[in-house]
Motif scaffolding. Structure first.
Motif, short mmCIF file in Angstrom:
data_model
loop_
_atom_site.label_atom_id
_atom_site.label_comp_id
_atom_site.label_asym_id
_atom_site.label_seq_id
_atom_site.Cartn_x
_atom_site.Cartn_y
_atom_site.Cartn_z
N PRO A 1 6.25 7.20 -4.50
CA PRO A 1 7.61 7.69 -4.21
C PRO A 1 8.36 6.79 -3.22
O PRO A 1 9.59 6.65 -3.30
N ALA A 2 7.63 6.17 -2.29
CA ALA A 2 8.27 5.25 -1.35
C ALA A 2 8.61 3.93 -2.04
O ALA A 2 9.66 3.33 -1.77
N VAL A 3 7.73 3.51 -2.94
CA VAL A 3 7.97 2.26 -3.67
C VAL A 3 9.24 2.36 -4.52
O VAL A 3 9.99 1.39 -4.65
N VAL A 4 9.49 3.55 -5.06
CA VAL A 4 10.72 3.76 -5.84
C VAL A 4 11.93 3.38 -4.99
O VAL A 4 12.84 2.67 -5.42
N TYR A 5 11.92 3.82 -3.74
CA TYR A 5 13.02 3.50 -2.83
C TYR A 5 13.05 2.01 -2.50
O TYR A 5 14.11 1.36 -2.53
N LEU A 6 11.88 1.43 -2.19
CA LEU A 6 11.83 0.01 -1.82
C LEU A 6 12.32 -0.86 -2.97
O LEU A 6 13.05 -1.84 -2.75
N GLU A 7 11.95 -0.49 -4.19
CA GLU A 7 12.41 -1.28 -5.34
C GLU A 7 13.92 -1.18 -5.52
O GLU A 7 14.58 -2.14 -5.91
N ARG A 8 14.45 0.00 -5.21
CA ARG A 8 15.91 0.15 -5.33
C ARG A 8 16.62 -0.73 -4.29
O ARG A 8 17.63 -1.34 -4.57
N LEU A 9 16.03 -0.80 -3.10
CA LEU A 9 16.62 -1.68 -2.07
C LEU A 9 16.57 -3.14 -2.53
O LEU A 9 17.51 -3.90 -2.32
N SER A 10 15.46 -3.48 -3.14
CA SER A 10 15.30 -4.84 -3.63
C SER A 10 16.36 -5.16 -4.69
O SER A 10 16.98 -6.24 -4.65
N ASP A 11 16.60 -4.23 -5.59
CA ASP A 11 17.66 -4.42 -6.60
C ASP A 11 19.02 -4.56 -5.92
O ASP A 11 19.86 -5.35 -6.33
N MET A 12 19.22 -3.76 -4.87
CA MET A 12 20.50 -3.81 -4.16
C MET A 12 20.69 -5.19 -3.50
O MET A 12 21.78 -5.75 -3.52
N ILE A 13 19.61 -5.72 -2.93
CA ILE A 13 19.69 -7.04 -2.30
C ILE A 13 20.15 -8.09 -3.33
O ILE A 13 21.06 -8.88 -3.06
N HIS A 14 19.54 -8.06 -4.52
CA HIS A 14 19.94 -9.03 -5.54
C HIS A 14 21.40 -8.87 -5.91
O HIS A 14 22.14 -9.84 -6.06
N PHE A 15 21.81 -7.62 -6.03
CA PHE A 15 23.20 -7.36 -6.39
C PHE A 15 24.15 -7.87 -5.30
O PHE A 15 25.14 -8.57 -5.58
N LEU A 16 23.86 -7.55 -4.05
CA LEU A 16 24.75 -7.95 -2.94
C LEU A 16 24.80 -9.47 -2.82
O LEU A 16 25.87 -10.04 -2.53
N ASN A 17 23.68 -10.12 -3.03
CA ASN A 17 23.68 -11.59 -2.96
C ASN A 17 24.66 -12.19 -3.95
O ASN A 17 25.40 -13.12 -3.63
N GLN A 18 24.67 -11.63 -5.16
CA GLN A 18 25.57 -12.16 -6.19
C GLN A 18 27.01 -11.76 -5.93
O GLN A 18 27.92 -12.58 -6.03
N ALA A 19 27.20 -10.49 -5.59
CA ALA A 19 28.57 -9.98 -5.45
C ALA A 19 29.27 -10.56 -4.21
O ALA A 19 30.47 -10.81 -4.23
N LEU A 20 28.50 -10.76 -3.13
CA LEU A 20 29.13 -11.16 -1.86
C LEU A 20 28.71 -12.56 -1.41
O LEU A 20 29.01 -12.96 -0.29
N PHE A 21 28.03 -13.29 -2.29
CA PHE A 21 27.58 -14.65 -1.97
C PHE A 21 26.76 -14.69 -0.68
O PHE A 21 26.99 -15.52 0.20
N LEU A 22 25.82 -13.78 -0.57
CA LEU A 22 24.96 -13.74 0.61
C LEU A 22 23.61 -14.37 0.26
O LEU A 22 23.33 -14.65 -0.91
N SER A 23 22.78 -14.58 1.28
CA SER A 23 21.42 -15.03 0.95
C SER A 23 20.41 -14.14 1.66
O SER A 23 19.59 -14.58 2.44
N SER B 1 0.82 -1.22 0.00
CA SER B 1 0.00 0.00 0.00
C SER B 1 0.85 1.27 0.00
O SER B 1 0.32 2.37 0.06
N ALA B 2 2.17 1.12 -0.05
CA ALA B 2 3.05 2.30 0.03
C ALA B 2 2.83 3.20 -1.18
O ALA B 2 2.59 2.71 -2.29
N PRO B 3 2.90 4.51 -0.98
CA PRO B 3 2.75 5.42 -2.11
C PRO B 3 3.95 5.30 -3.06
O PRO B 3 5.05 4.92 -2.64
#
Ligand SMILES: O=C(O)CCC(=O)C(=O)O
Ligand SMILES: [Fe+2]
Length: 204
Positions: free
Chosen positions: A78-100, A74-76
């Motif tokens: 402008p907030a979703v833009v930020y949440l999606e960026r965090l989500s992209d960052m999570i995928h990137f960090l998982n690959q780059a640093l072998f995290l889960s 239900s986030a507006p």
């Protein structure tokens, strides 16, 4: 964004923390500041507590901020833009640093003038699913004399970071003690944690 994520991954691996300016653009910050929630400020938010669930306590001597959790469905926008960026960052960090890393939880935060959050660690004793703390600041024209620094306690001393608009700070929740110093102005941010668990499992 890939280059930003890349330097965040490198700094996290090397130092346990990373600082990225313009993680949100000026326009993206302004869109968030224009949200009704932030316009009403502390009045529409809840007093933040310490601890979790039944152990939650309000203690002004430890933290004085007001928060409102963001619900992704239900986030507006402008907030979703930020949440999606965090989500992209999570995928990137998982690959780059072998995290889960699996998910995140984020609240909107207002520190009224004079309020602070004393030195602490973000991992709960009874819940170690918070792996990375991520804070994005939303304060235009913030100057040194306004205070409100995030002070991190590092092995080689302290490091103070000003909460300037668009800046993201990310650090290991289990390792880096930190505090928020009092400010002369209202201090706004999006405060969150990256989890190694799906966030809908957290309330079970
Ligand atoms: O706003 C900040 O700079 C840090 C906030 C914080 O430490 C927390 O909410 O746990
Ligand atoms: Fe914290």
């Amino acid at each position: 964004m890939i280059t930003v994520f890349d330097s965040i991954a490198d700094d996290l691996a090397e130092h346990g923390y990373a600082i990225a300016d313009q993680f949100l653009s000026q326009q993206e910050v302004n869109n968030i500041l224009d949200l009704e929630e932030f316009k009403n400020g502390a009045e529409s938010f809840k007093k933040a507590g310490i601890g979790k669930n039944k152990g939650l306590q309000i203690n002004e001597a430890i933290r004085g901020d007001y928060i409102q959790w963001l619900d992704r469905s239900s986030a507006p926008r402008p907030a979703v833009v930020y949440l999606e960026r965090l989500s992209d960052m999570i995928h990137f960090l998982n690959q780059a640093l072998f995290l889960s890393l699996k998910d995140y939880e984020v609240h909107m935060t207002v520190y009224p003038p004079g309020s602070f959050y004393k030195r602490h660690l973000d991992q709960f004793k009874q819940d170690d699913h918070r792996k990375l703390s991520v804070i994005c600041y939303l304060n235009n024209h913030w100057q040194e004399e306004h205070g409100g620094q995030l002070r991190m306690y590092l092995p080689d001393g302290t490091r103070d970071i000003l909460p300037v608009a668009g800046r993201l700070v990310c650090f290991r929740s289990d390792q880096i003690e930190h505090e928020v110093l009092p400010a002369t102005r209202e201090r706004l941010s999006l405060t969150g944690w990256i989890l190694d668990q799906h966030s809908e499992l957290r309330h079970l």
